[in-house]
Design a protein around this motif. Structure first.
Motif, PDB file in Angstrom:
ATOM      1  N   GLN A   7      29.674 161.527 148.256  1.00  0.00           N
ATOM      2  CA  GLN A   7      30.047 160.377 149.080  1.00  0.00           C
ATOM      3  C   GLN A   7      31.556 160.165 149.078  1.00  0.00           C
ATOM      4  O   GLN A   7      32.159 159.886 150.121  1.00  0.00           O
ATOM      5  CB  GLN A   7      29.337 159.121 148.572  1.00  0.00           C
ATOM      6  CG  GLN A   7      29.582 157.865 149.407  1.00  0.00           C
ATOM      7  CD  GLN A   7      30.745 157.017 148.901  1.00  0.00           C
ATOM      8  OE1 GLN A   7      31.072 157.038 147.720  1.00  0.00           O
ATOM      9  NE2 GLN A   7      31.367 156.271 149.797  1.00  0.00           N
ATOM     10  N   MET A  50      26.778 160.870 144.557  1.00  0.00           N
ATOM     11  CA  MET A  50      27.876 159.918 144.416  1.00  0.00           C
ATOM     12  C   MET A  50      29.214 160.618 144.603  1.00  0.00           C
ATOM     13  O   MET A  50      30.114 160.103 145.287  1.00  0.00           O
ATOM     14  CB  MET A  50      27.815 159.236 143.051  1.00  0.00           C
ATOM     15  CG  MET A  50      26.573 158.395 142.828  1.00  0.00           C
ATOM     16  SD  MET A  50      26.551 157.553 141.223  1.00  0.00           S
ATOM     17  CE  MET A  50      27.761 156.261 141.482  1.00  0.00           C
ATOM     18  N   ASP A  77      23.833 161.705 140.678  1.00  0.00           N
ATOM     19  CA  ASP A  77      25.272 161.735 140.426  1.00  0.00           C
ATOM     20  C   ASP A  77      25.992 162.629 141.430  1.00  0.00           C
ATOM     21  O   ASP A  77      27.091 162.315 141.892  1.00  0.00           O
ATOM     22  CB  ASP A  77      25.506 162.237 139.004  1.00  0.00           C
ATOM     23  CG  ASP A  77      26.854 161.837 138.449  1.00  0.00           C
ATOM     24  OD1 ASP A  77      27.472 160.897 138.978  1.00  0.00           O
ATOM     25  OD2 ASP A  77      27.290 162.474 137.479  1.00  0.00           O
ATOM     26  N   ASN A 114      32.694 154.172 141.879  1.00  0.00           N
ATOM     27  CA  ASN A 114      31.557 154.963 141.409  1.00  0.00           C
ATOM     28  C   ASN A 114      31.476 154.984 139.886  1.00  0.00           C
ATOM     29  O   ASN A 114      30.384 155.005 139.315  1.00  0.00           O
ATOM     30  CB  ASN A 114      31.619 156.387 141.960  1.00  0.00           C
ATOM     31  CG  ASN A 114      31.143 156.460 143.400  1.00  0.00           C
ATOM     32  OD1 ASN A 114      30.721 155.463 143.979  1.00  0.00           O
ATOM     33  ND2 ASN A 114      31.195 157.637 143.989  1.00  0.00           N
ATOM     34  N   ALA A 137      25.790 154.422 146.395  1.00  0.00           N
ATOM     35  CA  ALA A 137      27.033 155.004 146.912  1.00  0.00           C
ATOM     36  C   ALA A 137      26.881 155.449 148.361  1.00  0.00           C
ATOM     37  O   ALA A 137      27.773 155.227 149.192  1.00  0.00           O
ATOM     38  CB  ALA A 137      27.453 156.177 146.031  1.00  0.00           C
ATOM     39  N   LYS A 176      29.588 148.375 146.685  1.00  0.00           N
ATOM     40  CA  LYS A 176      28.825 149.221 145.765  1.00  0.00           C
ATOM     41  C   LYS A 176      28.551 148.481 144.456  1.00  0.00           C
ATOM     42  O   LYS A 176      27.426 148.454 143.950  1.00  0.00           O
ATOM     43  CB  LYS A 176      29.603 150.501 145.425  1.00  0.00           C
ATOM     44  CG  LYS A 176      29.801 151.490 146.520  1.00  0.00           C
ATOM     45  CD  LYS A 176      30.638 152.642 145.967  1.00  0.00           C
ATOM     46  CE  LYS A 176      31.146 153.549 147.047  1.00  0.00           C
ATOM     47  NZ  LYS A 176      32.030 154.622 146.499  1.00  0.00           N
ATOM     48  N   GLY A 229      22.691 156.811 143.110  1.00  0.00           N
ATOM     49  CA  GLY A 229      23.171 157.627 144.217  1.00  0.00           C
ATOM     50  C   GLY A 229      22.916 156.984 145.564  1.00  0.00           C
ATOM     51  O   GLY A 229      23.712 157.132 146.501  1.00  0.00           O
ATOM     52  N   ARG A 269      28.246 153.738 137.807  1.00  0.00           N
ATOM     53  CA  ARG A 269      27.646 154.551 136.746  1.00  0.00           C
ATOM     54  C   ARG A 269      27.565 153.778 135.432  1.00  0.00           C
ATOM     55  O   ARG A 269      26.561 153.833 134.715  1.00  0.00           O
ATOM     56  CB  ARG A 269      28.462 155.833 136.546  1.00  0.00           C
ATOM     57  CG  ARG A 269      28.351 156.837 137.675  1.00  0.00           C
ATOM     58  CD  ARG A 269      29.116 158.104 137.326  1.00  0.00           C
ATOM     59  NE  ARG A 269      29.044 159.083 138.387  1.00  0.00           N
ATOM     60  CZ  ARG A 269      30.036 159.355 139.236  1.00  0.00           C
ATOM     61  NH1 ARG A 269      31.195 158.708 139.126  1.00  0.00           N
ATOM     62  NH2 ARG A 269      29.884 160.262 140.180  1.00  0.00           N
TER      63      ARG A 269
END
Length: 206
Positions: free
Chosen positions: A100, A97, A94, A67, A163, A15, A160, A71
């Motif tokens: 996920q 994310m 968001d 994550n 993720a 990621k 997003g 971000r």
């Protein structure tokens, strides 16, 4: 230059690497975790007391949780692109994310680990099957949400998609039956066309 700790085949490290590549950020990746060790050393635990990967160093900032790192990078270096300026679009991205982490990966992980990282004689077939059925249900939710959309938050690629995209890559490469999901499949093909995805994520599962 960013310093990213973690092995290249980790879903969570991918990621961060994918995000950095999309933003054109220079970085140094340092192998850590599983066969590389490192994560239990005193040096590493000062950075990340959980002993997990990835960990990001950006100047004086040390950050963990994949994550959260995505971000941060999107907000600092990708405002208006990976980090949508419209609060509603950003919240939509968001949301996926969080989904996920909380829903999709908790279902997919036992399938991935069971079929890819566990020797056949040690696999728990019932656990894998149960997780597989739940994973199908989760991806059906995503397929429905992608109807009429190019990406998860609308017409533009955002954080997003990063993720979710690393998880989708596992799903589409596992030796399992996948029900037809035209919106999901079209979205995944769009991800595969991105050079950063091809470089960082789209590799054989290990």
């Amino acid at each position: 230059m960013l310093k990213i700790w973690g092995r290249a085949n980790s879903i969570n490290v991918q990621k961060v690497l994918w995000c950095a590549e999309e933003l054109g950020l220079p970085y140094q990746r340092i192998d850590a975790g599983m066969e590389y060790g490192v994560v239990n050393t005193a040096e590493y635990r000062k950075l990340n007391p959980n002993g997990l990967v990835p960990t990001l160093e950006d100047g004086n900032l040390v950050l963990w949780e994949s994550n959260a790192i995505v971000r941060y990078l999107a907000a600092r270096y990708g405002a208006g692109s990976l980090w949508p300026t419209d609060p509603a679009v950003r919240a939509d991205s968001d949301k996926w994310m969080d989904w996920q982490v909380s829903t999709l990966w908790t279902r997919l992980r036992p399938v991935f680990w069971g079929l890819i990282r566990t020797p056949p004689e040690k696999r728990n077939a019932q656990e894998i099957e149960t997780a597989y059925q739940k994973t199908r249900e989760a991806f059906a939710i995503l397929d429905q949400a992608l109807a009429g959309r190019q990406y998860v938050a609308g017409d533009a690629f955002t954080m997003g998609d990063i993720a979710l995209g690393v998880a989708a890559q596992r799903w589409f490469n596992l030796p399992v039956e996948r029900p037809a999901a035209p919106n999901l499949e079209a979205w995944y093909q769009r991800l595969r066309e991105r050079p950063a995805f091809s470089k960082i994520v789209d590799h054989p599962l290990t």
